[in-house]
Design a protein around this motif. Structure first.
Motif, PDB file in Angstrom:
ATOM      1  N   GLN A   7       0.835  -1.207   0.000  1.00  0.00           N
ATOM      2  CA  GLN A   7       0.000   0.000   0.000  1.00  0.00           C
ATOM      3  C   GLN A   7       0.863   1.246   0.000  1.00  0.00           C
ATOM      4  O   GLN A   7       1.992   1.252   0.466  1.00  0.00           O
TER       5      GLN A   7
ATOM      6  N   GLN B 194       0.681   0.972  15.512  1.00  0.00           N
ATOM      7  CA  GLN B 194      -0.555   0.168  15.503  1.00  0.00           C
ATOM      8  C   GLN B 194      -0.675  -0.605  14.190  1.00  0.00           C
ATOM      9  O   GLN B 194      -1.109  -1.756  14.171  1.00  0.00           O
TER      10      GLN B 194
ATOM     11  N   LYS C 173      -8.366  -1.461   1.360  1.00  0.00           N
ATOM     12  CA  LYS C 173      -7.128  -1.752   0.645  1.00  0.00           C
ATOM     13  C   LYS C 173      -5.948  -0.944   1.194  1.00  0.00           C
ATOM     14  O   LYS C 173      -4.808  -1.373   1.102  1.00  0.00           O
ATOM     15  N   ALA C 174      -6.224   0.249   1.723  1.00  0.00           N
ATOM     16  CA  ALA C 174      -5.138   1.114   2.207  1.00  0.00           C
ATOM     17  C   ALA C 174      -5.525   1.744   3.541  1.00  0.00           C
ATOM     18  O   ALA C 174      -5.773   2.946   3.621  1.00  0.00           O
ATOM     19  N   PRO C 175      -5.566   0.935   4.617  1.00  0.00           N
ATOM     20  CA  PRO C 175      -6.020   1.484   5.908  1.00  0.00           C
ATOM     21  C   PRO C 175      -5.105   2.573   6.465  1.00  0.00           C
ATOM     22  O   PRO C 175      -5.580   3.507   7.112  1.00  0.00           O
ATOM     23  N   LEU C 176      -3.800   2.455   6.169  1.00  0.00           N
ATOM     24  CA  LEU C 176      -2.877   3.457   6.709  1.00  0.00           C
ATOM     25  C   LEU C 176      -3.094   4.817   6.036  1.00  0.00           C
ATOM     26  O   LEU C 176      -3.012   5.857   6.679  1.00  0.00           O
ATOM     27  N   GLN C 177      -3.400   4.781   4.741  1.00  0.00           N
ATOM     28  CA  GLN C 177      -3.690   6.032   4.034  1.00  0.00           C
ATOM     29  C   GLN C 177      -4.952   6.682   4.599  1.00  0.00           C
ATOM     30  O   GLN C 177      -5.019   7.888   4.786  1.00  0.00           O
TER      31      GLN C 177
ATOM     32  N   VAL D  13      -4.162   8.339   7.846  1.00  0.00           N
ATOM     33  CA  VAL D  13      -3.548   9.665   7.649  1.00  0.00           C
ATOM     34  C   VAL D  13      -4.641  10.714   7.405  1.00  0.00           C
ATOM     35  O   VAL D  13      -4.591  11.822   7.941  1.00  0.00           O
TER      36      VAL D  13
ATOM     37  N   SER E 157      -6.357  11.445  10.702  1.00  0.00           N
ATOM     38  CA  SER E 157      -5.473  12.302  11.525  1.00  0.00           C
ATOM     39  C   SER E 157      -5.601  13.765  11.103  1.00  0.00           C
ATOM     40  O   SER E 157      -5.582  14.656  11.940  1.00  0.00           O
TER      41      SER E 157
ATOM     42  N   PHE F 257      -6.050   4.659  14.096  1.00  0.00           N
ATOM     43  CA  PHE F 257      -5.871   3.446  13.285  1.00  0.00           C
ATOM     44  C   PHE F 257      -7.010   2.436  13.469  1.00  0.00           C
ATOM     45  O   PHE F 257      -7.509   1.898  12.465  1.00  0.00           O
TER      46      PHE F 257
END
Lengths: 204, 145
Positions: free
Chosen positions: A184, A197, B27-31, B34, B37, B48
């Motif tokens: 990703q 996390q 598909k892009a949990p970190l994005q 962000v 945030s 998160f």
């Protein structure tokens, strides 16, 4: 009702199970800051030394990830230079770091740290040398200045820029995170707690 | 006939929007984290977990609406979620924070247009939630007590 819904549900679940394959980065440039290439998570960081979000990301997140995860070979951090054209001194900073990298990662890390810490100062006057000198012993600094004369230093930065363009990087910091079976892309500042996390959710 | 057409139009639009929007975030949990945030509204330790679970709620709502299971209830829940998004977007915009909506990927800064877009999605959700009442009103049917 459920009988009719089955094909729809199957189609949706099939679509959701589709994920991007982990991209091959074997021929890619970049500097490994910490962690083994066999770590379960690889984070490719595309960064610019004159960008404030990159500064925050390196000082608050990258340093802690290196200490907490890369030292245990759980995360491999690969740093890519992407000096943006409108940042007057970003390329100079990238060149100093390329030279420091040629002396070893243990030389590179304090140089990167010092350059990021002093960003507000050298971004005004371009006096990067003071920040670099501060991070090294006088002997190492002289050695680094000697390496800086090598024309391949600039070629290495050019190669990094070409790689970033090929990867369609448009903003800094951009991260490409690869982990088993998935990849990703993240644009923007990821704080350490959020990154922690995320990493913990993958490596349990 | 016109009501049937309207019903399917609303149902497919809403289900499509929610499943697609949820899928991008799964598909892009970190994005997505962000983006959350960026709103500066959620405590950092919840960012998160919210980015991980909210997309699945969106997908579940979309699927329920698509297959027509308890459609009135799930449409009402979808309308409530959209209202919540509209309030959050408006507050963030009014605070002058330059954040990304995160609704359909990253390249989507919060603006009056993103708020209006969510407002437009609210129309089919409200229609499906109150479909019986609307149909009775316009077709002159007598409500069943």
């Amino acid at each position: 009702m459920l009988h009719r819904a089955k094909p729809i549900l199957f189609t949706i679940l099939f679509a959701l199970s589709w994920t991007l394959p982990a991209g091959s980065t074997e021929d890619a440039p970049g500097r490994i800051l910490g962690g083994s290439v066999n770590s379960p998570i690889r984070i490719d960081v595309f960064s610019d030394f004159q960008c404030s979000a990159c500064r925050e990301f390196f000082l608050s997140t990258v340093r802690k990830v290196l200490k907490e995860y890369s030292s245990k070979d759980k995360v491999c951090i690969v740093y890519h230079e992407y000096p943006l054209a409108y940042h007057e001194y970003a390329r100079d900073a990238a060149q100093y770091c390329e030279a420091a990298y040629r002396m070893g990662v243990q030389t590179l890390l304090p140089v990167m740290e010092s350059i990021y810490v002093d960003q507000a100062s050298w971004a005004q006057d371009g006096k990067l040398e003071d920040s670099v000198a501060k991070a090294l012993s006088p002997e190492d600094f002289l050695k680094l200045k000697d390496i800086m004369k090598d024309p391949t230093i600039n070629e290495a930065i050019e190669k990094e820029i070409r790689f970033a363009v090929k990867k369609k990087i448009t903003a800094t910091p951009t991260l490409i995170i690869s982990y088993p079976g998935k990849q990703q892309r993240v644009e923007g500042l990821v704080t350490y707690l959020v990154m922690k996390q995320f990493i913990d959710s993958i490596i349990k | 006939m016109i009501f049937k057409l309207l019903h399917w139009l609303c149902r497919l639009t809403l289900a499509g929007v929610f499943i697609y929007s949820g899928y991008i975030k799964v598909k892009a949990p970190l994005q997505f984290a962000v983006a959350i945030s960026g709103y500066q509204l959620v405590p950092e330790n919840l960012v998160f977990p919210l980015a991980q679970y909210l997309p699945w709620i969106e997908i579940a709502l979309g699927v329920a609406i698509l297959i027509g299971w308890k459609i009135r209830h799930f449409s009402a829940a979808t309308a409530a979620l959209l209202l919540f998004f509209i309030v959050i977007l408006t507050i963030t915009y009014m605070r002058g924070i330059e954040a990304n909506c995160g609704c359909f990927g990253m390249d989507d800064p919060i603006s009056p247009l993103t708020i209006l877009r969510d407002g437009i999605f609210l129309v089919p959700a409200l229609y499906l939630a109150f479909e019986d009442k609307i149909r009775r009103k316009f077709s002159g049917e007598i409500p069943i007590p």
